[in-house]
Design an enzyme around this catalytic site. Structure first.
Site, short mmCIF file in Angstrom:
data_model
loop_
_atom_site.label_atom_id
_atom_site.label_comp_id
_atom_site.label_asym_id
_atom_site.label_seq_id
_atom_site.Cartn_x
_atom_site.Cartn_y
_atom_site.Cartn_z
N GLU A 24 -0.40 -19.89 40.96
CA GLU A 24 0.49 -20.45 39.94
C GLU A 24 1.89 -19.88 40.15
O GLU A 24 2.06 -18.66 40.17
CB GLU A 24 -0.05 -20.12 38.55
CG GLU A 24 -1.41 -20.79 38.30
CD GLU A 24 -2.22 -20.11 37.20
OE1 GLU A 24 -1.67 -19.27 36.48
OE2 GLU A 24 -3.42 -20.43 37.08
N GLU A 55 -7.52 -21.23 37.11
CA GLU A 55 -7.93 -20.17 38.02
C GLU A 55 -9.24 -20.47 38.73
O GLU A 55 -9.41 -20.16 39.91
CB GLU A 55 -8.02 -18.82 37.28
CG GLU A 55 -6.66 -18.27 36.83
CD GLU A 55 -6.09 -18.96 35.59
OE1 GLU A 55 -6.85 -19.69 34.93
OE2 GLU A 55 -4.89 -18.78 35.30
N GLN A 77 -2.25 -14.57 38.53
CA GLN A 77 -1.05 -13.93 37.98
C GLN A 77 -1.30 -12.55 37.38
O GLN A 77 -0.46 -11.66 37.49
CB GLN A 77 -0.39 -14.85 36.95
CG GLN A 77 0.31 -16.02 37.63
CD GLN A 77 1.14 -16.85 36.69
OE1 GLN A 77 0.86 -16.92 35.50
NE2 GLN A 77 2.15 -17.51 37.22
N PHE A 78 -2.44 -12.38 36.73
CA PHE A 78 -2.81 -11.08 36.15
C PHE A 78 -4.32 -10.95 36.22
O PHE A 78 -5.03 -11.94 36.15
CB PHE A 78 -2.36 -10.98 34.68
CG PHE A 78 -0.87 -10.98 34.51
CD1 PHE A 78 -0.15 -9.79 34.54
CD2 PHE A 78 -0.17 -12.17 34.35
CE1 PHE A 78 1.23 -9.79 34.40
CE2 PHE A 78 1.22 -12.18 34.22
CZ PHE A 78 1.91 -10.98 34.24
N HIS A 124 -2.88 -8.63 29.91
CA HIS A 124 -2.03 -8.42 31.08
C HIS A 124 -2.16 -7.01 31.65
O HIS A 124 -1.43 -6.65 32.56
CB HIS A 124 -0.55 -8.68 30.73
CG HIS A 124 -0.22 -10.11 30.48
ND1 HIS A 124 -0.78 -10.83 29.46
CD2 HIS A 124 0.60 -10.97 31.13
CE1 HIS A 124 -0.30 -12.06 29.47
NE2 HIS A 124 0.53 -12.18 30.49
#
Lengths: 320, 346
Positions: A24, A55, A77-78, A124
C-alpha cells in the site's frame, strides 16, 4: 536504516528482474516510511505495485507470483495490519513446499515495521514476532540497525523459502552507521556476538539490541562485563551461539519487546534451561513487554523495555 | 439473468454446440471416467481406505467442460471437490488418492503439471490464481490461471479481494464458481442475498456469466470465451455454473438432514452425463458397447492408480522434517533427532 533498506531493494531489483514489490502506497509516495522511495521511478509501475488496501490480497497474490517463479517483496504498512494476512501466511505461504513436497515453493519476503517507541496510534506498535516464529515454514528475521537490515533483506530475497523481515519502527531514522555499498548478506539463522563480555549474556534482537548495548555500557561502569548477542533471526533461532555464550558467562538476560507469555523470551529461556542449566550461576532473567496491549503514547514507556530495566535485570543475576 | 444453455436437459440442442462430434465424445468419456473415480473413492472411504472424501458426482460437466477450455500449460488452483477438473489438467488420480489416504506426496503432481494441490481452506486460494496469472502477464507470457470454488466461498473476504485485485490489475484469470446449492448444510440463500453470484462480477468491473453447469457444452463455451479474453489481455471473468452435488458434502455428512429427496430427484433429472448421452445417441454417436468400453477402461485405470497409491511405502519418520524448507533448519534437525531417539531409531 530506511536508506539502507532502500539500497538493498534497489540492488535486488537491479540484479534480478524477478523481484517485484507490492504494498500500500509503496510506489508513488515511496511508502509510509519512505523505504521504497524512488523504486517505482526506477523500475516502473509493473514491478513496484501500489495495491488496493487489502493485506490478505497482497500476500495471497504475492504468494501466487512466488509459486509462478517471481520473487515478490511485500510491504505491510505496520505489523498490526499483518493479521488480516495471517491466514495466508500460516495456511499457505508456510505450507506449500511441504504440501507439495517441494514441487511448488514460495520464495517471497514480507517486510514491515514493528514495535513501539514513537507514540503511534493503536495497532501501530505491535511486536508479535512470536506468532510468526511459531508458524512452521516461514523464517523470521529482525533488523537491529542499518547494516543488519540491508544484509538480512538481501539474504531474505535470495532465500528459497518465505521470509518475514521485521524492521523496528523507531530505528528507521534514528540510527546511522556505515553500510557496505555492495550487496552484503547477513545469513539467516546466524546470531552475532555484538559485544563480547564475560559476566552475563544479554540475548536481544531488533529494537532491543540498542537498549541492550546501552545497558552494557551502564553495567561496565559498575564493573560488570556483559556479552551482548544480536539474534538477527528469531526463526530459525541460532541456539548454539546463545548456549556457547551462557556456558562461558553462567548468567543470562533475555530481552524482547513482545508480550511475555509464550513469547520469544520464554522460548530462549527454555532453550537455556534445556541445554545450559548446569552452567547457570543464577536464574535466567527475562525483560519483555507485558501481557497487555501496547499502551498508547502517554504510558508506552512503561511497556517497552529500556536500558535501565535490562541493566537492572543483569545486576540481579550478579547478586544471585 | 438466464443461464446460458446449449443442451436442454432432455439432450436436445438449444443452440449450436461449441465442439464437433469427436470432441463431444471425448467430453462424454472424460465425464464417465471421472464419475467412476468419484464412486470408487467414495467406496474406498466407506471401506476405511481413505480419510473423509468430498464427492463431486453431479458436477462433472462443470469441471470437465471448463477444464477442456484450457491449454495444458494454464495454471489451475482448485479445491478438494475438484478432482475431475484437476485430472483433466494433468493431475494424476493416484496423487489425488494419496492426499485422501493421508500422504503429502499426493500434493506433488508430475513435473510440469501446472496444478496446485487441492486447497482445503475455503477462499484463500482464489488469490493464488490471481498471483499466478499476474506473474505470467508480468513476464509477457500468455498463460492464464483458472480457480475453482463453490457458492460458500463467495462469502469469504478473500473472494472479494481476489475479484478486486484481478479486475484492478486486469489479471488473466477465470473465476469458476460451481454453485452446487449447498455449503455443507446451508443453502446458497444463506451465503448471499443476491439473485445470482454471477451478477457480483458487475460490481468489480468484470463480466459475469451464468451458465447451466450441468450442460457441458454451455460450460465449455462460456469458459472458452473467458479464457480467450484473459489470454488476449482483457482481464478476468466470473462464471457461475449452476449445478448440484448429488451426494453429501463429505462422506462424514448426511444430506437427508438438510435437503429434500424431491429436490435431489429433480436435479438427477438434469444429470450432466445422461444429458450428453441423450444428445450423442440422437446424433448416432453413442452405443452401449462404447460406453461399456469407457467404463471398463476407467475402472482398470483407476484400480491401477489405487494400487500404486496404496503400494507407496510409508515414509521414514526421519523424512517428516524434510518438506518444510529447502534445507531443514537447525532447530528442526534437533527435533528430528529427538524424535528418532524417542522412537529408538537413532
Amino acid at each position: 536504516m530506511a536508506q539502507a533498506i532502500n539500497q538493498a531493494l534497489h540492488q535486488a531489483m537491479g540484479a534480478d528482474d524477478r523481484v517485484v514489490l507490492l504494498g500500500e502506497d509503496v510506489g508513488r509516495t515511496g511508502g509510509v516510511f519512505r523505504v521504497t522511495d524512488g523504486l517505482q521511478e526506477a523500475y516502473g509501475e509493473a514491478r513496484v505495485v501500489d495495491t488496493p488496501v487489502a493485506e490478505s490480497g497482497i500476500v495471497g497474490a504475492a504468494f501466487g507470483m512466488a509459486v509462478a517463479g517471481l520473487r515478490p517483496v511485500v510491504e505491510i504498512q505496520f505489523m498490526g495490519f499483518t493479521y488480516p494476512a495471517y491466514d495466508q501466511i500460516v495456511s499457505h505461504v508456510g505450507r506449500i513446499r511441504n504440501r507439495s513436497r517441494h514441487r511448488f515453493t514460495a520464495p517471497m519476503v514480507i517486510r514491515f515495521p514493528y514495535g513501539g517507541g514513537i507514540g503511534a496510534a493503536e495497532h501501530h506498535s505491535e511486536s508479535t514476532e512470536a506468532l510468526y516464529a511459531h508458524t512452521p515454514g516461514v523464517k523470521v528475521a529482525v533488523a537491529s540497525g542499518p547494516r543488519v537490515a540491508k544484509g538480512l533483506l538481501l539474504a531474505a530475497i535470495e532465500d528459497p523459502d518465505p521470509v518475514i523481515v521485521m524492521e523496528p519502527i523507531r530505528l528507521y531514522r534514528a540510527i546511522r552507521e556505515e553500510v557496505p555499498d555492495g550487496p552484503t548478506i547477513v545469513p539467516l539463522g546466524v546470531a552475532e556476538v555484538v559485544r563480547p563480555g564475560s559476566d552475563v549474556t544479554v540475548v536481544a534482537y531488533g529494537s532491543m539490541l540498542r537498549e541492550s548495548l546501552r545497558a552494557a555500557e551502564v553495567l561496565e561502569g559498575a564493573g560488570v562485563s556483559a556479552e551482548v548477542i544480536d539474534l538477527r533471526t528469531v526463526s530459525p533461532l541460532d541456539a548454539d551461539t546463545v548456549i556457547a555464550s551462557v556456558e562461558r558467562t553462567g548468567r543470562a538476560v533475555v530481552v524482547a519487546e513482545g508480550h511475555r507469555t509464550a513469547g520469544m523470551t520464554a522460548e530462549i529461556a527454555a532453550l537455556i534451561g534445556e541445554r545450559a542449566l548446569y552452567s547457570l550461576l543464577a536464574p535466567v532473567e527475562r525483560v519483555s513487554g507485558l501481557d497487555t496491549v501496547v499502551p498508547l503514547k502517554r504510558a508506552e514507556q512503561y511497556y517497552v523495555p529500556d536500558a535501565a530495566r535490562i541493566a537492572a535485570a543483569a545486576a540481579r543475576t550478579m547478586e544471585a | 439473468m438466464q443461464p446460458l444453455q446449449i443442451l436442454h436437459p432432455d439432450g436436445t440442442l438449444a443452440a449450436a454446440p461449441p465442439v464437433g462430434r469427436d470432441e463431444a465424445r471425448r467430453l462424454f468419456a472424460a465425464m464417465v471416467h471421472a464419475r467412476v473415480y468419484d464412486r470408487k473413492a467414495t467406496a474406498m472411504q466407506k471401506q476405511g481406505r481413505l480419510a473423509t472424501y468430498a464427492p463431486f458426482e453431479g458436477q462433472e460437466a462443470a469441471q470437465i467442460g471448463s477444464a477442456a477450455a484450457l491449454r495444458p500449460d494454464d495454471w489451475m488452483v482448485a479445491t478438494y471437490r475438484d478432482a475431475a477438473a484437476m485430472w483433466m489438467q494433468g493431475y494424476l488420480w493416484e496423487d489425488l488418492l494419496l492426499g485422501r489416504i493421508g500422504d503429502e506426496r499426493g500434493g506433488s503432481p508430475p513435473e510440469g503439471v501446472p496444478v496446485l494441490p487441492p486447497s482445503i481452506t475455503v477462499g484463500a486460494h482464489m488469490l493464488h490464481a490471481v498471483g499466478l496469472g499476474w506473474a505470467e502477464r508480468l513476464r509477457g507470457e500468455d498463460r492464464i490461471a483458472i480457480t475453482y470454488f463453490g457458492d460458500g466461498a463467495t462469502s469469504e473476504g478473500d473472494f472479494h479481494e481476489a475479484m478486486n485485485f484481478a479486475a484492478v490489475f486486469t489479471v488473466p484469470v477465470v473465476f469458476l464458481c460451481q454453485n452446487n446449492q449447498y455449503a455443507i448444510s446451508m443453502p446458497v440463500s444463506r451465503q448471499t442475498a443476491s439473485a445470482t453470484i454471477a451478477q457480483k462480477a458487475d460490481a468489480y468491473g468484470m463480466p459475469g456469466v451464468l451458465v447451466d453447469g450441468n450442460d457441458v457444452f454451455a460450460v465449455l463455451a462460456a469458459t472458452a470465451e473467458a479464457v480467450a479474453r484473459a489470454r488476449a489481455g482483457e482481464g478476468p471473468t466470473l462464471i457461475e455454473a449452476l449445478t448440484y452435488r448429488t451426494g453429501p458434502h463429505t462422506t462424514a455428512d448426511d444430506p437427508g438432514r438438510y435437503r429434500s429427496g424431491d429436490e435431489a430427484a429433480a436435479w438427477r433429472e438434469r444429470d450432466p452425463i445422461d444429458r450428453l448421452r441423450a444428445h450423442l445417441r440422437a446424433e448416432g454417436a453413442w452405443d452401449e458397447a462404447w460406453e461399456q468400453g469407457i467404463l471398463d477402461e476407467a475402472a482398470a485405470a483407476i484400480e491401477a492408480a489405487v494400487a500404486r497409491a496404496e503400494a507407496l511405502e510409508v515414509w521414514h519418520p526421519r523424512e517428516i522434517v524434510d518438506g518444510m524448507y529447502a534445507e531443514p533448519t537447525a532447530p528442526l534437525l534437533r527435533q528430528r533427532d529427538a524424535l528418532l531417539r524417542d522412537l529408538g531409531e537413532s
